[in-house]
Design an enzyme around this catalytic site. Structure first.
Site, PDB file in Angstrom:
ATOM      1  N   CYS A  69       0.817  -1.215   0.000  1.00  0.00           N
ATOM      2  CA  CYS A  69       0.000   0.000   0.000  1.00  0.00           C
ATOM      3  C   CYS A  69       0.847   1.259   0.000  1.00  0.00           C
ATOM      4  O   CYS A  69       0.386   2.318   0.427  1.00  0.00           O
ATOM      5  CB  CYS A  69      -0.915   0.006   1.220  1.00  0.00           C
ATOM      6  N   ASP A  70       2.095   1.153  -0.397  1.00  0.00           N
ATOM      7  CA  ASP A  70       2.976   2.316  -0.428  1.00  0.00           C
ATOM      8  C   ASP A  70       3.054   2.850  -1.857  1.00  0.00           C
ATOM      9  O   ASP A  70       3.331   2.098  -2.792  1.00  0.00           O
ATOM     10  CB  ASP A  70       4.366   1.924   0.066  1.00  0.00           C
TER      11      ASP A  70
END
Ligand SMILES: *Cc1c(COP(=O)(O)O)cnc(C)c1O
Length: 377
Positions: A325-326
């Site tokens: 999720c980066d």
């Protein structure tokens, strides 16, 4: 991909992501390098891939080791390495790590500053030391910047002080940057090193060793590389030109060129999506990304070739990203990658030339993803 890896993938079908390394390729790469540069002793840079089977293979071939930490010293010893064949090559070491290596029998150390020299004289008394000099890493896909090494004048002074501190002033080292594609930078660096040798000879100190570092390239996507022989020819010609009858013992510290092409990363497509109905570009999400070991895709520096089950069929443009999720976890966006139009979620694809600087770069559990499994065959 080697037939041995292909067979392994078909028969074992390990859960992805994983790294599989063909140890025969490690052997081939080592032998090729030794054959091209017989005058240079190989000190494998353990950091590229420190797995025991890789190190054991290299011990069997007579390799020396370049270790960067106490753990890498121990790992080299556990693989059966001889402490007399280990160089502690990091110029930034904790006192207790120097003491640890010294206790284990390591007697060859790098430095590039007066403070490090003092640490060495106290924690590793009498050891052979070599000073790392700054040099250009232009032409390197993964440059090492100004973080390591010092200017020539300082190197001369430090080597004189090494003698005063009862250390053995052994030689000079440099590193022309990793994935270096231009043999000429070795010539520049060797010319600079030779100046230090001759200044010190005038001062009554005869250095005996020249460490040419690593940097020898591996094949990645779109690379047109000179063969290893051109690097070897340049190095030997420069050695003759700059050192003549005072030829020092030479060592090289290859990491990438030994391990990279031996490894394949298996990954699974988690999702293929578009941001807009009429976009041409597909976003393809792998189950391994920047935090799973592909740190060298930073700035898209290292471009892994991608193999799919549909190679040879029609392809379209893609942006390739990792599963976390980066927002930084995008592998290739500026470089024009294309992948087959048939590719779908759940397919398995392979990243090639992935045996170096991958497994060790994986984060522990970012977003809950475990580091990739490793197989050495
Ligand atoms: C990283 C490193 C190497 C290995 O470099 P490659 O480009 O992988 O060959 C060799 N020597 C030192 C001192 C290093 O830091």
């Amino acid at each position: 991909m080697t037939p041995k890896i292909q067979r392994f993938l078909e028969q074992r079908r390990p859960e992805s992501p994983f790294l599989v390394v063909d140890l025969d390729v490690v052997t081939e790469n080592y032998v090729k390098l030794r054959r091209a540069l017989p005058r240079a002793e190989v000190y494998y840079a353990v950091k590229a891939n420190p797995a025991l089977p890789v190190l054991e293979t290299l011990v069997g071939l007579g390799s020396h080791f370049d270790a960067a930490s106490a753990w890498e010293v121990d790992q080299s010893l556990e693989a059966g390495g001889d402490p007399a064949r280990i160089s502690f090559g990091n110029t930034i070491k904790k006192r207790r790590d120097i003491a640890h290596a010294y206790e284990k029998g390591v007697r060859l150390y790098a430095f590039d500053s007066i403070e490090e020299l003092h640490k060495l004289s106290e924690e590793a008394p009498g050891s052979r030391v070599y000073c790392r000099i700054l040099t250009t890493s232009e032409g390197a896909r993964w440059p090492l910047s100004r973080k390591f090494g010092c200017e020539l004048e300082m190197a001369c002074d430090l080597m004189k002080q090494a003698a005063d501190l009862k250390l053995d002033p052994h030689g000079i080292s440099f590193h022309v940057g990793s994935q270096q594609t231009d043999p000429a930078v070795w010539d520049i660096a060797m010319g600079r090193a030779a100046m230090v040798f001759s200044d010190l000879r005038d001062a009554g100190i005869e250095l005996r060793m020249l460490n040419l570092g690593g940097g020898f390239p591996a094949r990645y996507r779109g690379d047109d590389l000179p063969p290893i022989e051109s690097f070897a020819d340049t190095i030997m010609q420069s050695a003759t030109r700059y050192f003549g009858n005072h030829m020092p013992e030479m060592i090289i510290e290859p990491g990438r060129s030994i391990a990279a092409e031996a490894g394949v990363i298996g990954t699974e497509i988690v999702l293929i999506s578009k941001k807009n109905y009429d976009d041409d570009v597909r976003w393809v999400y792998f189950d391994v990304g920047k935090f799973g070991g592909l740190a060298e895709t930073m700035d898209e520096a290292i471009r892994y070739p991608v193999a799919t089950p549909y190679d040879g069929s029609d392809e379209g443009p893609v942006i390739i990203a990792g599963p976390t999720c980066d927002g930084a976890d995008i592998l290739y966006e500026k470089n024009p990658y294309t992948l087959p139009l048939k590719l779908k979620t759940g397919d398995r694809v392979e990243l090639l030339s992935a045996g170096a600087y991958t497994s060790v770069y994986a984060s522990q559990r970012f977003n809950g993803f475990a580091p990739m499994a490793e197989f050495y065959i």
